[in-house]
Design a protein around this motif. Structure first.
Motif, PDB file in Angstrom:
ATOM      1  N   GLY A 153      84.037  14.187  -9.672  1.00 17.72           N
ATOM      2  CA  GLY A 153      85.346  14.138  -9.047  1.00 17.72           C
ATOM      3  C   GLY A 153      85.735  12.710  -8.705  1.00 17.72           C
ATOM      4  O   GLY A 153      84.882  11.875  -8.399  1.00 17.72           O
ATOM      5  N   CYS A 154      87.017  12.438  -8.758  1.00 13.17           N
ATOM      6  CA  CYS A 154      87.548  11.136  -8.364  1.00 13.17           C
ATOM      7  C   CYS A 154      87.069  10.827  -6.947  1.00 13.17           C
ATOM      8  O   CYS A 154      87.140  11.682  -6.060  1.00 13.17           O
ATOM      9  CB  CYS A 154      89.072  11.150  -8.433  1.00 13.17           C
ATOM     10  SG  CYS A 154      89.861   9.703  -7.707  1.00 13.17           S
ATOM     11  N   CYS A 182      90.459  11.222  -4.656  1.00 12.51           N
ATOM     12  CA  CYS A 182      91.187  12.487  -4.474  1.00 12.51           C
ATOM     13  C   CYS A 182      90.431  13.732  -4.952  1.00 12.51           C
ATOM     14  O   CYS A 182      90.851  14.844  -4.669  1.00 12.51           O
ATOM     15  CB  CYS A 182      92.535  12.419  -5.187  1.00 12.51           C
ATOM     16  SG  CYS A 182      92.421  12.383  -6.993  1.00 12.51           S
ATOM     17  N   GLY A 183      89.361  13.567  -5.694  1.00 12.03           N
ATOM     18  CA  GLY A 183      88.562  14.709  -6.118  1.00 12.03           C
ATOM     19  C   GLY A 183      88.911  15.303  -7.479  1.00 12.03           C
ATOM     20  O   GLY A 183      88.254  16.246  -7.918  1.00 12.03           O
ATOM     21  N   LYS A 184      89.936  14.788  -8.163  1.00  9.90           N
ATOM     22  CA  LYS A 184      90.292  15.308  -9.485  1.00  9.90           C
ATOM     23  C   LYS A 184      89.084  15.169 -10.418  1.00  9.90           C
ATOM     24  O   LYS A 184      88.419  14.143 -10.445  1.00  9.90           O
ATOM     25  CB  LYS A 184      91.480  14.533 -10.056  1.00  9.90           C
ATOM     26  CG  LYS A 184      91.898  15.019 -11.416  1.00  9.90           C
ATOM     27  CD  LYS A 184      93.108  14.257 -11.934  1.00  9.90           C
ATOM     28  CE  LYS A 184      93.433  14.747 -13.337  1.00  9.90           C
ATOM     29  NZ  LYS A 184      94.555  13.993 -13.910  1.00  9.90           N
TER      30      LYS A 184
END
Length: 80
Positions: A12-13, A16-18
């Motif tokens: 994940g980023c 932001c977690g993308k």
């Protein structure tokens, strides 16, 4: 030449977690060596001990703040 292993992983980023797909390279002892982001829109974040990824849209300051929040302030090799 030392033996390395490559495997696909989802990360994940850091901001932001993308999710992004990465190829992560480790040595024979399992220590992180390198990584490559395979998903569009992601970029590798420099870290000596683990594969980290961030969206290309996040600023350098946002990424640095997220890394510091998660792993502490990172020293450069020149800071010794």
């Amino acid at each position: 030449m030392t033996e390395t292993h490559t495997k696909g992983e989802s990360h994940g980023c850091i901001v932001c977690g993308k999710l992004y797909q990465l190829y992560v390279v480790t040595d024979a002892q399992g220590k992180f060596v390198d990584a490559k982001v395979m998903s569009e829109g992601g970029r590798l974040v420099k870290h000596p001990q683990r594969a980290l990824v961030a969206c290309e849209t996040h600023t350098k300051a946002e990424v640095e703040a997220a890394v510091a929040r998660a792993y502490g302030i990172q020293k450069d090799d020149d800071d010794d």
